[in-house]
Design a protein around this motif. Structure first.
Motif, PDB file in Angstrom:
ATOM      1  N   LYS A  37       0.853  -1.187   0.000  1.00  0.00           N
ATOM      2  CA  LYS A  37       0.000   0.000   0.000  1.00  0.00           C
ATOM      3  C   LYS A  37       0.888   1.236   0.000  1.00  0.00           C
ATOM      4  CE  LYS A  37      -0.541  -0.265   5.038  1.00  0.00           C
ATOM      5  NZ  LYS A  37      -1.497  -0.308   6.170  1.00  0.00           N
ATOM      6  N   GLY A  38       0.257   2.398  -0.080  1.00  0.00           N
ATOM      7  CA  GLY A  38       1.029   3.635  -0.142  1.00  0.00           C
ATOM      8  C   GLY A  38       0.571   4.531  -1.276  1.00  0.00           C
ATOM      9  N   ARG A  39      -0.215   3.964  -2.196  1.00  0.00           N
ATOM     10  CA  ARG A  39      -0.829   4.797  -3.226  1.00  0.00           C
ATOM     11  C   ARG A  39      -2.024   5.522  -2.599  1.00  0.00           C
ATOM     12  NH1 ARG A  39       3.171   5.196  -6.937  1.00  0.00           N
ATOM     13  NH2 ARG A  39       3.840   3.146  -7.705  1.00  0.00           N
ATOM     14  N   TYR A  40      -2.423   6.637  -3.187  1.00  0.00           N
ATOM     15  CA  TYR A  40      -3.460   7.464  -2.575  1.00  0.00           C
ATOM     16  C   TYR A  40      -4.851   6.854  -2.697  1.00  0.00           C
ATOM     17  CZ  TYR A  40      -0.143  11.257  -1.999  1.00  0.00           C
ATOM     18  OH  TYR A  40       0.932  12.018  -1.608  1.00  0.00           O
ATOM     19  N   ASN A  41      -5.590   6.873  -1.585  1.00  0.00           N
ATOM     20  CA  ASN A  41      -7.016   6.575  -1.655  1.00  0.00           C
ATOM     21  C   ASN A  41      -7.762   7.906  -1.761  1.00  0.00           C
ATOM     22  OD1 ASN A  41      -7.362   7.686   0.998  1.00  0.00           O
ATOM     23  ND2 ASN A  41      -6.868   5.689   1.913  1.00  0.00           N
ATOM     24  N   ASP A  42      -9.063   7.862  -1.867  1.00  0.00           N
ATOM     25  CA  ASP A  42      -9.846   9.079  -2.112  1.00  0.00           C
ATOM     26  C   ASP A  42      -9.721  10.097  -0.976  1.00  0.00           C
ATOM     27  OD1 ASP A  42     -10.687   8.121  -4.545  1.00  0.00           O
ATOM     28  OD2 ASP A  42     -12.582   7.320  -3.793  1.00  0.00           O
ATOM     29  N   VAL A  43      -9.695   9.618   0.250  1.00  0.00           N
ATOM     30  CA  VAL A  43      -9.568  10.523   1.402  1.00  0.00           C
ATOM     31  C   VAL A  43      -8.202  11.199   1.403  1.00  0.00           C
ATOM     32  CG1 VAL A  43      -9.521  10.655   3.921  1.00  0.00           C
ATOM     33  CG2 VAL A  43     -11.212   9.201   2.785  1.00  0.00           C
ATOM     34  N   GLN A  44      -7.167  10.437   1.148  1.00  0.00           N
ATOM     35  CA  GLN A  44      -5.809  10.985   1.139  1.00  0.00           C
ATOM     36  C   GLN A  44      -5.613  11.994   0.017  1.00  0.00           C
ATOM     37  OE1 GLN A  44      -3.713   7.271   0.897  1.00  0.00           O
ATOM     38  NE2 GLN A  44      -3.401   7.136   3.109  1.00  0.00           N
ATOM     39  N   LYS A  45      -6.259  11.771  -1.109  1.00  0.00           N
ATOM     40  CA  LYS A  45      -6.153  12.717  -2.226  1.00  0.00           C
ATOM     41  C   LYS A  45      -6.646  14.102  -1.838  1.00  0.00           C
ATOM     42  CE  LYS A  45      -6.606   9.317  -5.981  1.00  0.00           C
ATOM     43  NZ  LYS A  45      -7.501   8.785  -7.042  1.00  0.00           N
ATOM     44  N   GLN A  46      -7.664  14.160  -1.002  1.00  0.00           N
ATOM     45  CA  GLN A  46      -8.221  15.435  -0.581  1.00  0.00           C
ATOM     46  C   GLN A  46      -7.213  16.248   0.234  1.00  0.00           C
ATOM     47  OE1 GLN A  46     -11.952  14.751   1.440  1.00  0.00           O
ATOM     48  NE2 GLN A  46     -12.757  13.485  -0.223  1.00  0.00           N
TER      49      GLN A  46
END
Length: 275
Positions: A37-46
């Motif tokens: 893991k470590g790629r952006y999820n939707d929350v992290q993108k914000q």
């Protein structure tokens, strides 16, 4: 992954090593170097949407950088394993309030940066490229991002960097590697093969890559923070770095874990930066 799955993979590779140790060792190093893991999820993108985004090229790879522009000191942030620049969300507001010029990067194979595999030496070169572009006054690294920051400082010594902050950083690669071998339950054949791969790829034995030893060559003033109940990187690693890093101060915490994302630490970090 559960401990049962991890041990099952280790046992399978141990069995494979009896037939082809070369293949088993290659699979073992690939597992070690491949973040799940470590790629952006939707929350992290914000979290990083408000930043100025820029990609910087290094050896045919794009390094993702994020900049929150300020007029004060330039602070470069380096996250840890299986994370990304969004991990700094807990401290961004306070850093912005100081009007710092804030730069964060994604490590190799993390976030939006290129790559499928990770190692701290490559990460240190990513940091070097970004640091040369933005000339930070302060470098903050969490976990293996702290180790990579030390590797970078030891090799390149950029004069602009006056402060180095290490949060839950490993003291040496030997410990990281040994914990991986133990977790997987690898046999002697695979363990020795992994050690040999490090020498083949990087020209030095595992023991050479010691962040604690490398700090002895760093002129920048250091702040080391480590939690007594860190379950990822032992507390003793923080003590060892503090012991070798002569121009540093050490903050011991209890109960903040490996992440060290507690608001009580933020004023101490800012005080250190501004001092």
């Amino acid at each position: 992954m559960s401990s049962f799955v991890i041990k099952s993979i280790g046992n399978a590779l141990n069995a494979t090593s009896l037939i082809s140790s070369k293949y088993a060792v290659k699979k073992a190093i690939n597992i070690f170097a491949s973040p799940r893991k470590g790629r952006y999820n939707d929350v992290q993108k914000q979290i990083i949407e408000s930043a100025f985004y820029e990609e910087i090229r290094y050896n045919n790879m794009d390094i993702a950088t994020y900049r929150w522009v300020g007029k004060g000191k330039t602070v470069l942030l380096a996250h840890g394993w299986e994370s990304n620049a969004s991990r700094w969300a807990y401290i961004l507001k306070e850093l912005k309030a100081q009007d710092y010029n804030i730069i964060a990067l994604d490590a190799p194979a993390h976030g939006r940066s290129d790559g499928k595999q990770f190692n701290a030496i490559l990460y240190s070169e990513f940091i070097n490229v970004v640091a040369n572009k933005f000339n930070p006054d302060v470098l903050i690294g969490h976990s293996v991002g702290g180790m990579a920051s030390v590797f970078y400082m030891h090799k390149h010594q950029l004069p602009s960097i006056k402060k180095l902050i290490l949060l839950g950083a490993p003291a040496h690669f030997t410990g990281v590697f040994d914990r991986y071998k133990s977790m997987m339950g690898f046999n002697t054949k695979i363990s020795k093969g992994l050690d040999n791969i490090i020498i083949e790829r990087f020209g030095q034995p595992v023991s050479y890559f010691s962040a604690a030893n490398f700090t002895e060559s760093i002129d920048a003033k250091g702040l080391i923070i480590h939690d007594k109940k860190d379950r990822i990187i032992p507390y003793e690693d923080g003590l060892l770095i503090a012991n070798r890093y002569k121009n540093s101060e050490f903050i011991s915490t209890t109960g903040f874990g490996h992440g060290l994302k507690d608001v009580s630490l933020t004023p101490k970090i800012i005080e250190f930066i501004n001092d």
